[in-house]
Design an enzyme around this catalytic site. Sequence first.
Site: not given
Ligand code: SAH
Length: 218
Positions: A69
């Site tokens: 993010s």
């Molecule tokens: N928190 C991260 C952002 C990751 S992007 C950061 O600090 O940069 C969002 C993430 O959500 C992805 O890795 C994706 O695989 C995950 N995601 C999507 N749906 C999900 C679900 N139902 N349960 C767990 N993770 C999920």
Amino acid sequence: MSVRHSGIGMTSQRTRNRLIERLRAEGIQDEVVLAAMNAVPRHIFVDEALASRAYDDVALPLGFGQTISQPYIVARMIEILRNGKQLKRVLEVGTGCGYQAAVLAQVAQEVYSVERIQPLYERAQQHMKELNAHNVTLRYADGGMGLPEVAPFDGIIMAAAATHVAPALLSQLAPGGRMVLPLGAQEQYLCLIERDEKGYRETRLEAVKFVPLLMGKA
Ligand code: SAH
């Protein structure tokens, strides 16, 4: 601190300070959040080829079609979640490689974070070990229904966008608790949900762009 953590050149403290000043200029006011953003080395979370961009205020690719993010969004969501108060137990859905979880670890007593893509979960585990983030517990699971066995949480952050708020997640919010999440499909906005003794209050905030919340493990 190891060389990898302290960083040189493009990942130096000076470069990191510039990011903090940028976040301030963009409107982040909570000094606790700014200090947490300053404490977490973002470059260890991105590919070495992208390390020189780690302190730019942009989302970066993580692989598996996912992104780390944008720092502004991480800071903004945590600022809203904190609301100037100390957080006890926080849930993050969508660990990715663990950047936001590491920032949350600086401002909350306990952090639980769930990721549905196994290699990302494993990478995040590695990063938490490297940062000595002992108050972070990671789970490889579908986090769409939260973590009922650990609830209640005084803060819940969704790092992936859903079209509606899952009732299961609402019920895991403690009274006085806050949830911050992106809602919508093509057009998304940030949403704050506050729980009090009487019920839930929803506030619509700014437009955002997140990857979608998906079901099941991958
Ligand atoms: N928190 C991260 C952002 C990751 S992007 C950061 O600090 O940069 C969002 C993430 O959500 C992805 O890795 C994706 O695989 C995950 N995601 C999507 N749906 C999900 C679900 N139902 N349960 C767990 N993770 C999920």
